[in-house]
Write a protein that holds these residues in place. Structure first.
Motif, PDB file in Angstrom:
ATOM      1  N   ILE A  68      62.692  92.355  22.610  1.00  0.00           N
ATOM      2  CA  ILE A  68      63.975  91.993  23.190  1.00  0.00           C
ATOM      3  C   ILE A  68      64.747  93.268  23.516  1.00  0.00           C
ATOM      4  O   ILE A  68      64.901  94.150  22.666  1.00  0.00           O
ATOM      5  CB  ILE A  68      64.804  91.122  22.223  1.00  0.00           C
ATOM      6  N   LEU A  69      65.227  93.371  24.752  1.00  0.00           N
ATOM      7  CA  LEU A  69      66.128  94.449  25.144  1.00  0.00           C
ATOM      8  C   LEU A  69      67.559  93.934  25.021  1.00  0.00           C
ATOM      9  O   LEU A  69      67.870  92.836  25.497  1.00  0.00           O
ATOM     10  CB  LEU A  69      65.852  94.907  26.573  1.00  0.00           C
ATOM     11  N   ARG A  70      68.418  94.722  24.388  1.00  0.00           N
ATOM     12  CA  ARG A  70      69.762  94.232  24.051  1.00  0.00           C
ATOM     13  C   ARG A  70      70.833  95.211  24.529  1.00  0.00           C
ATOM     14  O   ARG A  70      70.717  96.426  24.343  1.00  0.00           O
ATOM     15  CB  ARG A  70      69.856  94.034  22.535  1.00  0.00           C
ATOM     16  N   LEU A  71      71.878  94.659  25.137  1.00  0.00           N
ATOM     17  CA  LEU A  71      73.042  95.428  25.560  1.00  0.00           C
ATOM     18  C   LEU A  71      74.271  94.739  24.983  1.00  0.00           C
ATOM     19  O   LEU A  71      74.596  93.617  25.356  1.00  0.00           O
ATOM     20  CB  LEU A  71      73.119  95.495  27.084  1.00  0.00           C
ATOM     21  N   ASP A  72      74.957  95.421  24.049  1.00  0.00           N
ATOM     22  CA  ASP A  72      76.133  94.863  23.384  1.00  0.00           C
ATOM     23  C   ASP A  72      77.344  95.744  23.650  1.00  0.00           C
ATOM     24  O   ASP A  72      77.275  96.972  23.532  1.00  0.00           O
ATOM     25  CB  ASP A  72      75.922  94.775  21.867  1.00  0.00           C
ATOM     26  N   GLY A  73      78.456  95.113  24.007  1.00  0.00           N
ATOM     27  CA  GLY A  73      79.721  95.815  24.176  1.00  0.00           C
ATOM     28  C   GLY A  73      80.703  95.363  23.119  1.00  0.00           C
ATOM     29  O   GLY A  73      81.033  94.173  23.042  1.00  0.00           O
ATOM     30  N   GLY A  74      81.160  96.293  22.284  1.00  0.00           N
ATOM     31  CA  GLY A  74      82.062  95.945  21.189  1.00  0.00           C
ATOM     32  C   GLY A  74      83.443  96.551  21.371  1.00  0.00           C
ATOM     33  O   GLY A  74      83.581  97.692  21.830  1.00  0.00           O
ATOM     34  N   MET A  75      84.484  95.796  21.015  1.00  0.00           N
ATOM     35  CA  MET A  75      85.866  96.267  21.054  1.00  0.00           C
ATOM     36  C   MET A  75      86.418  96.293  19.626  1.00  0.00           C
ATOM     37  O   MET A  75      86.229  95.355  18.852  1.00  0.00           O
ATOM     38  CB  MET A  75      86.722  95.337  21.915  1.00  0.00           C
ATOM     39  N   LYS A  76      87.111  97.359  19.296  1.00  0.00           N
ATOM     40  CA  LYS A  76      87.753  97.449  17.987  1.00  0.00           C
ATOM     41  C   LYS A  76      88.837  96.389  17.880  1.00  0.00           C
ATOM     42  O   LYS A  76      89.600  96.157  18.820  1.00  0.00           O
ATOM     43  CB  LYS A  76      88.346  98.835  17.777  1.00  0.00           C
ATOM     44  N   ALA A  77      88.933  95.756  16.722  1.00  0.00           N
ATOM     45  CA  ALA A  77      89.986  94.775  16.457  1.00  0.00           C
ATOM     46  C   ALA A  77      90.934  95.279  15.376  1.00  0.00           C
ATOM     47  O   ALA A  77      92.147  95.153  15.487  1.00  0.00           O
ATOM     48  CB  ALA A  77      89.386  93.436  16.053  1.00  0.00           C
ATOM     49  N   ILE A  78      90.367  95.846  14.301  1.00  0.00           N
ATOM     50  CA  ILE A  78      91.152  96.458  13.226  1.00  0.00           C
ATOM     51  C   ILE A  78      90.519  97.802  12.910  1.00  0.00           C
ATOM     52  O   ILE A  78      89.328  97.872  12.612  1.00  0.00           O
ATOM     53  CB  ILE A  78      91.173  95.574  11.962  1.00  0.00           C
ATOM     54  N   ASN A  79      91.332  98.864  12.967  1.00  0.00           N
ATOM     55  CA  ASN A  79      90.831 100.218  12.750  1.00  0.00           C
ATOM     56  C   ASN A  79      91.528 100.823  11.536  1.00  0.00           C
ATOM     57  O   ASN A  79      92.692 101.244  11.632  1.00  0.00           O
ATOM     58  CB  ASN A  79      91.067 101.082  13.983  1.00  0.00           C
ATOM     59  N   PRO A  80      90.857 100.866  10.380  1.00  0.00           N
ATOM     60  CA  PRO A  80      91.521 101.367   9.167  1.00  0.00           C
ATOM     61  C   PRO A  80      91.822 102.862   9.200  1.00  0.00           C
ATOM     62  O   PRO A  80      92.586 103.346   8.361  1.00  0.00           O
ATOM     63  CB  PRO A  80      90.504 101.038   8.062  1.00  0.00           C
TER      64      PRO A  80
END
Length: 753
Positions: free
Chosen positions: A711-723
């Protein structure tokens, strides 16, 4: 970067408009529904008795509504409906091909579904059950169907009787009665009867009855005497040939001659074939021995398939066996190029792997792998002579398809599938700041029982010798030769060190972990636990030899300090299949490691890190933590942004889109912490009172290309809480998002969990 962000925002708007257009198209499907017909908008199952579960009955619905992305949007239908009336145009052909045709309600299929559902409910013990098809036209030309179950009174077994053709077979049954699924008071459930039939067949086939099969096991039920009760009779029928009315007693068979085909004798030593064969001349036939023979042959590296043929010797009670083994090619050579990207530094790597699957004619696997990599390093000031990172490694592994350890011979009969693995590796890493060499030697065992769900791995011996023959003067003066303890972690991880450890890993899967087994389940889960410890043997040697602490504050072995620590982790993942196209997956991970004795700090390779494609995906790899620590120098913080404790939590909604494309929506949370208060990692120590405030969170979407075998995977993540951020906007980017600051893109192979 501004141009990139601007284009990304435009792309998101375009995609949103496109999705909205497709959804609106799906809502206007009337022109594709013939007059007098209805689009199947929904289908479900209900029961008038709330105590009767209908969760498994939906499997009997033959006609289902058009599929939905993430169980919400009928995008495939919308794509199909966007086509024009001219069926010869390529765009219309393409939309029709990749889209999904409207599902028109079929009353015949609905009636068949209700009938199959009724039989299933009766099979659960609800005799006289009824299933009605309820149709509701909620919108013009759109129909919602409900299958309404009226279960009736459930029937229970009040009496048990049995009939056997002879006393020998009855005695075998009674000897194994404790394993029976039948007893008074159980529901009259066909699933339970099916389990008992399979158990009985297996029981007799393991007692020499080679020709016994499920056709000789019958159940008779008398439900006429009292409502809701049944008198159940188990019948073991006498032996009869197919299409014959003549009967005879069942016979026990013994194994006669056993031989392999010529290909097997040419490929393997005779001692190896003898060890794999569990069918011994003169023994009673046992089906479990046939299965064990298949499993042992499958453990030989170059066996492609095997088949055991039995032939009865005339009219006697002896059966001869021929074991046919088909092998695959022994030698293989693989060349693998790859591209790398570490914090924006681009590079490339190549590897060449040679494999011999039968090097000593005993099914052993020999592997020799060489790898070379180069990565350009930008923005590193003050280092002359080198402007890139180079890595060269060579690895060799020899795997035996059995245990190779004299003191555990007595366990071999209980462990049917086992392997012994010996490996050596040398790795050279050359950077502008330093040169690092790693020498590794290991001896490990793996084993499991066939068709069981558990796997075990024991690393009996694992030695790592890490040495740095060269460190640049600038790196040493800037980070290592500080008179204070501020850089204790850095100094410890840039000194020569021995790591001698042993470890054990246990893995359980609700799906059998054997090759060729594929069981579809609505819910599946996996558990993995591991523990390892290092330095205890060397500490004992130091105590016996009265070894003294050296000037660096540590005990030494062969002139170098050695690490002493204990490390353990546990991981739990669960996947629930909503329907054929949608599922929800959850993962929880907890790891903890503690240095003691001869170590104040964990070796770098044994410390935890967070962020990346398989962790909290709003951060790049090694970009999060520990705790509220905020890195300042990305070239050095890959050392500081590590910890002794790690927590990861993830939930992911997965949906099949079209062709081989799949999508995902995910939420991740977690962080790493240190167990000790290190001066160079302020805010990194774990504290029960405040750790929950330091849990980072991210959300995002993913696109996967599923080719089944990878499986080839492309994920885009956004920060929600940054300690790591104190101000309101930086600490809660979910409220104050900034794409440039908070977005991270990950490319990976395989699912995150």
């Amino acid at each position: 970067m501004y141009l990139f962000c601007s284009n990304a925002m435009k792309l998101r708007k375009i995609m949103a408009v496109a999705v909205a257009a497709v959804v609106l198209a799906a809502c206007s499907s009337e022109r594709f529904v013939p007059d007098g017909e209805h689009l199947l908008a929904g289908a479900g199952v209900t029961s008038i008795d709330p105590t009767v579960s209908t969760s498994g009955l939906s499997e009997y619905i033959a006609q289902r509504p058009n599929s939905k992305w993430f169980s919400l949007f009928k995008v495939p239908l919308g794509v199909y409906l966007m086509q024009g009336r001219d069926s010869t145009r390529w765009i219309n052909k393409t939309l029709r091909k990749i889209g999904e045709e409207p599902v028109i309600f079929d009353s015949v299929q609905a009636a068949n579904s209700a009938q199959n559902m009724r039989l299933a409910v009766e099979g659960m013990g609800y005799l006289g059950a009824q299933v009605a098809v309820k149709q509701e036209e909620r919108k013009r030309k759109k129909l919602h169907v409900t299958y309404e179950v009226t279960p009736g009174v459930r029937t229970y077994v009040r009496e048990l009787h049995d009939e056997f053709p002879d006393s020998a077979m009855k005695a075998i049954y009674e000897r194994n009665a404790g394993e029976s699924y039948l007893h008074t008071g159980i529901p009259f459930d066909l699933n339970i009867l099916g389990q008992e039939r399979s158990r009985i067949v297996s029981m007799y086939q393991n007692e020499g009855y080679y020709k016994f099969n499920r056709n000789f096991v019958h159940f008779l039920a008398d439900t006429t005497q009292a409502l809701g009760t049944a008198a159940l009779t188990l019948q073991i029928l006498p032996y009869s040939e197919a299409n014959s009315k003549e009967t005879a007693a069942h016979r026990k068979f013994r194994i006669g001659n056993v031989r392999y085909n010529d290909e097997a004798y040419k490929s393997f030593r005779r001692s190896v074939l003898a060890r794999a064969n569990m069918l011994k001349e003169g023994d009673l036939y046992k089906d479990q021995n046939v299965t064990a023979t298949y499993n042992r042959l499958a453990s030989l590296a170059n066996v492609n398939s095997s088949v055991v043929h039995f032939n009865q010797r005339g009219s006697t009670d002896t059966i001869d066996a021929t074991i046919q083994v088909n092998t695959t090619k022994t030698h293989s050579l693989q060349f693998s190029p790859e591209a790398t990207n570490t914090a924006g530094d681009l590079g490339a790597a190549v590897s060449l792997t040679y494999q011999n699957r039968n090097i000593f004619h005993g099914g052993e696997t020999f592997l020799l792998k060489g790898r070379a990599a180069y990565e350009a390093i930008k923005g590193l000031e003050g280092y002359s002579g080198k402007n890139g990172y180079q890595e060269y490694s060579i690895e060799t592994t020899l795997k035996f398809p059995s245990f190779k350890f004299p003191f555990i011979d007595r366990f071999k009969p209980q462990i049917q599938n086992a392997s012994t693995e010996v490996s050596l590796m040398y790795d050279l890493q050359d950077r502008p700041e330093f040169s690092r060499h790693v020498l590794t030697a290991a001896l490990r065992y793996r084993w499991y029982k066939y068709n069981r769900h558990m796997q075990h791995r024991l690393d009996l011996f694992d030695l790592n010798y890490i040495f740095l023959p060269w460190i640049s003067d600038k790196f040493r003066s800037d980070y290592l030769d500080d008179a204070t303890s501020r850089n204790a972690i850095l100094r410890y991880n840039y000194e020569n060190i021995f790591i001698m450890k042993w470890g054990y890993t246990y893995q359980y899967s609700s799906r059998p972990m054997v090759k060729g087994t594929n069981i579809a389940r609505s819910t599946s889960y996996d558990i993995r636990c591991s523990i390892e410890t290092a330095g205890n043997l060397l500490r004992a040697i130091s105590a016996i030899s009265n070894n003294r602490i050296h000037s660096d504050g540590y005990l030494h072995f062969l002139g170098n300090a050695y690490a002493q620590y204990i490390k353990g982790d546990v991981e739990y993942s669960r996947t629930h299949r909503i329907d054929d196209r949608n599922s929800i997956a959850f993962r929880g991970y907890l790891g903890i490691a503690y240095p003691y004795g001869n170590s104040d700090v964990l070796p770098y390779d044994k410390r935890f890190f967070s962020g990346g494609a398989n962790s909290v995906r709003g951060w790049s790899v090694r970009g999060l933590g520990p705790g509220s620590f905020k890195g300042t120098d990305g070239r050095i913080d890959f050392i500081r942004q590590t910890g002794d404790l790690k927590l990861d939590l993830s939930v992911e909604f997965r949906s099949h889109l079209f062709w081989k494309f799949e999508g995902a929506i995910f939420i991740d949370a977690g962080n790493i912490w240190t167990l000790r208060d290190y001066a160079e990692q302020p805010g990194g120590q774990f504290r029960f009172a405040t750790f929950w405030k330091e849990i980072a969170a991210a959300y995002g979407i993913g696109l996967r290309l599923n080719f089944n075998y990878f499986i080839l995977r492309l994920d885009g993540g956004m920060k929600a809480i940054n300690p790591a951020e104190d101000d309101e906007g930086g600490h809660y980017p979910i409220i104050h998002p900034r794409f440039k600051r908070d977005f991270t893109l990950h490319f990976a192979v395989g699912l995150p969990f």
